[in-house]
Design a protein around this motif. Sequence first.
Motif, PDB file in Angstrom:
ATOM      1  N   ARG A  52       0.873  -1.178   0.000  1.00 53.68           N
ATOM      2  CA  ARG A  52       0.000   0.000   0.000  1.00 53.68           C
ATOM      3  C   ARG A  52       0.911   1.229   0.000  1.00 53.68           C
ATOM      4  O   ARG A  52       1.017   1.946   0.990  1.00 53.68           O
ATOM      5  N   SER A  53       1.538   1.487  -1.092  1.00 49.61           N
ATOM      6  CA  SER A  53       2.607   2.484  -1.156  1.00 49.61           C
ATOM      7  C   SER A  53       2.171   3.881  -0.706  1.00 49.61           C
ATOM      8  O   SER A  53       2.965   4.603  -0.119  1.00 49.61           O
ATOM      9  N   ASP A  54       0.931   4.254  -0.961  1.00 47.13           N
ATOM     10  CA  ASP A  54       0.486   5.594  -0.572  1.00 47.13           C
ATOM     11  C   ASP A  54       0.584   5.796   0.936  1.00 47.13           C
ATOM     12  O   ASP A  54       0.856   6.897   1.406  1.00 47.13           O
ATOM     13  N   ASP A  55       0.381   4.732   1.666  1.00 45.47           N
ATOM     14  CA  ASP A  55       0.352   4.802   3.127  1.00 45.47           C
ATOM     15  C   ASP A  55       1.746   5.004   3.731  1.00 45.47           C
ATOM     16  O   ASP A  55       1.879   5.668   4.749  1.00 45.47           O
ATOM     17  N   VAL A  56       2.786   4.444   3.131  1.00 47.25           N
ATOM     18  CA  VAL A  56       4.092   4.448   3.782  1.00 47.25           C
ATOM     19  C   VAL A  56       5.070   5.496   3.261  1.00 47.25           C
ATOM     20  O   VAL A  56       6.016   5.838   3.963  1.00 47.25           O
ATOM     21  N   LEU A  57       4.849   6.014   2.082  1.00 48.06           N
ATOM     22  CA  LEU A  57       5.814   6.960   1.522  1.00 48.06           C
ATOM     23  C   LEU A  57       5.937   8.232   2.351  1.00 48.06           C
ATOM     24  O   LEU A  57       7.039   8.723   2.580  1.00 48.06           O
ATOM     25  N   ASP A  58       4.834   8.750   2.806  1.00 47.41           N
ATOM     26  CA  ASP A  58       4.849  10.027   3.521  1.00 47.41           C
ATOM     27  C   ASP A  58       4.740   9.896   5.039  1.00 47.41           C
ATOM     28  O   ASP A  58       4.812  10.899   5.744  1.00 47.41           O
ATOM     29  N   ARG A  59       4.572   8.690   5.513  1.00 53.08           N
ATOM     30  CA  ARG A  59       4.330   8.489   6.945  1.00 53.08           C
ATOM     31  C   ARG A  59       5.586   8.795   7.768  1.00 53.08           C
ATOM     32  O   ARG A  59       6.683   8.420   7.427  1.00 53.08           O
ATOM     33  N   ASP A  60       5.363   9.490   8.874  1.00 48.06           N
ATOM     34  CA  ASP A  60       6.425   9.708   9.850  1.00 48.06           C
ATOM     35  C   ASP A  60       6.252   8.659  10.943  1.00 48.06           C
ATOM     36  O   ASP A  60       5.183   8.556  11.540  1.00 48.06           O
ATOM     37  N   TYR A  61       7.286   7.896  11.168  1.00 48.25           N
ATOM     38  CA  TYR A  61       7.260   6.877  12.211  1.00 48.25           C
ATOM     39  C   TYR A  61       7.949   7.461  13.435  1.00 48.25           C
ATOM     40  O   TYR A  61       9.157   7.643  13.442  1.00 48.25           O
ATOM     41  N   THR A  62       7.169   7.774  14.436  1.00 50.98           N
ATOM     42  CA  THR A  62       7.712   8.370  15.652  1.00 50.98           C
ATOM     43  C   THR A  62       7.461   7.425  16.821  1.00 50.98           C
ATOM     44  O   THR A  62       6.525   6.611  16.775  1.00 50.98           O
TER      45      THR A  62
END
Length: 149
Positions: A52-62
Motif C-alpha cells: 500500500r505504497s500511498d500509506d508508507v511513503l509520507d508516513r512519519d514513524y515516531t
Amino acid sequence: MPIFDTQSRDQLRKMYLDAWRKHREGVPMEPLEAQIADVVALHPEYQAALERSDDVLDRDYTPESGQSNPFLHMGLHLAVRDQIATDRPPGMRAAFEALAARTGTPHDAEHQIIECLAEALWEAQRAGRPPDEQAYLRRVQGLAGLRIR
C-alpha cells in the motif's frame, strides 16, 4: 552502500517499494534490489504496508505513534549484512557466524546485532562523535560468546 548517501527519504522508500513489487512480480532486479527484497521477505509484518505504497511513503514513524519504522529496521539489516560481507569492523563476520550458530538462524543473529548497532549509533549521536567500532564489535562478540579482545 554509497547509494543510500545520495537518496532522499522518499527515494529510499521508493527503492524498497519497487524492489518488493519486482520480487512479487518475478521480474529481474538489480543486486541491491534483490538484497532489499530478501530482507522484506523475512519481515511479513511489513509486506502489506509496502504493497500500500500511498500509506508508507509520507508516513512519519515516531516513538509516540507506537509503530516501529520498517524502513529503519530493514535498513539496519542491510547495514549489518554489508558489515558481515566486508568484515568491518574486522572480526564482525566471525562474530556473526558464532552468533548465528548460537541463536539458530542468521536472521535472529542479525536482529541481535541490529540492537548493538542501534545502541552504538545512538551513543555516537548523543556524544556528537563517530561510532566506536571497537565497542560495537565487543558487544556483538559478547552476544556471540566469543572471547572479547
